[in-house]
Scaffold this motif. Structure first.
Motif, mmCIF file in Angstrom:
data_model
loop_
_atom_site.group_PDB
_atom_site.id
_atom_site.type_symbol
_atom_site.label_atom_id
_atom_site.label_comp_id
_atom_site.label_asym_id
_atom_site.label_seq_id
_atom_site.Cartn_x
_atom_site.Cartn_y
_atom_site.Cartn_z
ATOM 1 N N LEU A 78 -8.204 -0.098 -0.622
ATOM 2 C CA LEU A 78 -8.738 1.265 -0.554
ATOM 3 C C LEU A 78 -8.063 2.200 -1.537
ATOM 4 O O LEU A 78 -8.675 3.148 -2.013
ATOM 5 C CB LEU A 78 -8.571 1.824 0.864
ATOM 6 N N GLY A 79 -6.801 1.962 -1.816
ATOM 7 C CA GLY A 79 -6.033 2.828 -2.706
ATOM 8 C C GLY A 79 -4.645 3.036 -2.143
ATOM 9 O O GLY A 79 -4.266 2.448 -1.134
ATOM 10 N N LYS A 80 -3.894 3.887 -2.829
ATOM 11 C CA LYS A 80 -2.522 4.191 -2.398
ATOM 12 C C LYS A 80 -2.461 5.602 -1.838
ATOM 13 O O LYS A 80 -3.188 6.488 -2.278
ATOM 14 C CB LYS A 80 -1.553 4.049 -3.573
ATOM 15 N N ASP A 81 -1.565 5.788 -0.867
ATOM 16 C CA ASP A 81 -1.382 7.123 -0.299
ATOM 17 C C ASP A 81 -0.418 7.935 -1.170
ATOM 18 O O ASP A 81 0.017 7.476 -2.224
ATOM 19 C CB ASP A 81 -0.930 7.042 1.166
ATOM 20 N N GLN A 82 -0.089 9.141 -0.727
ATOM 21 C CA GLN A 82 0.754 10.044 -1.507
ATOM 22 C C GLN A 82 2.138 9.463 -1.777
ATOM 23 O O GLN A 82 2.782 9.798 -2.758
ATOM 24 C CB GLN A 82 0.957 11.396 -0.792
ATOM 25 N N GLU A 83 2.606 8.579 -0.889
ATOM 26 C CA GLU A 83 3.933 7.980 -1.041
ATOM 27 C C GLU A 83 3.888 6.668 -1.827
ATOM 28 O O GLU A 83 4.909 6.022 -2.007
ATOM 29 C CB GLU A 83 4.557 7.766 0.331
ATOM 30 N N GLY A 84 2.695 6.271 -2.255
ATOM 31 C CA GLY A 84 2.564 5.062 -3.050
ATOM 32 C C GLY A 84 2.350 3.779 -2.262
ATOM 33 O O GLY A 84 2.373 2.690 -2.830
ATOM 34 N N TRP A 85 2.122 3.887 -0.968
ATOM 35 C CA TRP A 85 1.886 2.707 -0.141
ATOM 36 C C TRP A 85 0.418 2.306 -0.235
ATOM 37 O O TRP A 85 -0.471 3.122 0.001
ATOM 38 C CB TRP A 85 2.257 2.979 1.317
ATOM 39 N N PRO A 86 0.136 1.041 -0.581
ATOM 40 C CA PRO A 86 -1.249 0.573 -0.665
ATOM 41 C C PRO A 86 -1.891 0.458 0.728
ATOM 42 O O PRO A 86 -1.200 0.165 1.712
ATOM 43 C CB PRO A 86 -1.139 -0.815 -1.299
ATOM 44 N N HIS A 87 -3.196 0.683 0.762
ATOM 45 C CA HIS A 87 -3.940 0.565 2.023
ATOM 46 C C HIS A 87 -5.167 -0.320 1.816
ATOM 47 O O HIS A 87 -5.838 -0.244 0.784
ATOM 48 C CB HIS A 87 -4.355 1.948 2.528
ATOM 49 N N TYR A 88 -5.445 -1.138 2.817
ATOM 50 C CA TYR A 88 -6.544 -2.098 2.794
ATOM 51 C C TYR A 88 -7.310 -2.009 4.101
ATOM 52 O O TYR A 88 -6.780 -1.537 5.105
ATOM 53 C CB TYR A 88 -5.999 -3.531 2.676
ATOM 54 N N ILE A 89 -8.553 -2.514 4.083
ATOM 55 C CA ILE A 89 -9.301 -2.692 5.324
ATOM 56 C C ILE A 89 -9.707 -4.161 5.422
ATOM 57 O O ILE A 89 -9.921 -4.828 4.411
ATOM 58 C CB ILE A 89 -10.551 -1.785 5.428
ATOM 59 N N LEU A 90 -9.803 -4.633 6.637
ATOM 60 C CA LEU A 90 -10.221 -6.008 6.895
ATOM 61 C C LEU A 90 -11.733 -6.111 6.710
ATOM 62 O O LEU A 90 -12.487 -5.319 7.268
ATOM 63 C CB LEU A 90 -9.838 -6.413 8.326
ATOM 64 N N LYS A 91 -12.168 -7.069 5.889
ATOM 65 C CA LYS A 91 -13.596 -7.288 5.652
ATOM 66 C C LYS A 91 -14.129 -8.460 6.468
ATOM 67 O O LYS A 91 -15.247 -8.410 6.954
ATOM 68 C CB LYS A 91 -13.852 -7.572 4.166
ATOM 69 N N ASN A 92 -13.345 -9.518 6.555
ATOM 70 C CA ASN A 92 -13.759 -10.723 7.274
ATOM 71 C C ASN A 92 -12.607 -11.247 8.113
ATOM 72 O O ASN A 92 -11.452 -11.143 7.703
ATOM 73 C CB ASN A 92 -14.180 -11.827 6.281
#
Length: 120
Positions: A78-92
């Motif tokens: 999904l992208g990175k937050d303000q602190e630089g932590w990557p974020h993902y969502i589960l697709k399968n």
């Protein structure tokens, strides 16, 4: 054909293990969680001289799992937050069988190491 693929898998996995043991000061054999943690630190890009609490360490493992399984269609970045932590969502859904999971994760680690030009 399947036997040849499995032989190549084992050759590649041994390359991963050799790389880690030759490039990190780890005593003894590193386990799969340790490898996943190293990938998470790499993806976060904030590992050097930084203290991580227990929650951070769990999040680092999660980042690594998401990142290595993304090319297999399990997660979407999904992208990175303000602190630089990557974020993902589960697709399968990830296979529930522990043996299948371990094999998938090892294949994903090998792919990650190849994609990042860490091993050939």
């Amino acid at each position: 054909m399947k036997r040849k693929c499995m032989q190549q898998f084992h050759i590649n996995w041994n390359k991963v293990m050799s790389y880690i043991q030759n490039n990190f000061s780890i005593e003894g054999k590193i386990d799969i969680i340790g490898i996943i943690y190293l990938i998470g630190i790499q993806e976060l890009g904030k590992g050097k001289n930084r203290f991580f609490n227990k929650e951070d360490k769990i999040n680092i493992l999660h980042i690594a799992i998401c990142r290595i399984l993304e090319p297999f269609g399990y997660y979407l970045f999904l992208g990175k937050d303000q602190e630089g932590w990557p974020h993902y969502i589960l697709k399968n859904k990830i296979p529930f069988n522990p043996e299948e999971q371990l094999f998938l994760i090892k294949k994903a680690i090998i792919r990650y190491m190849n994609d990042e030009n860490i091993i050939e």
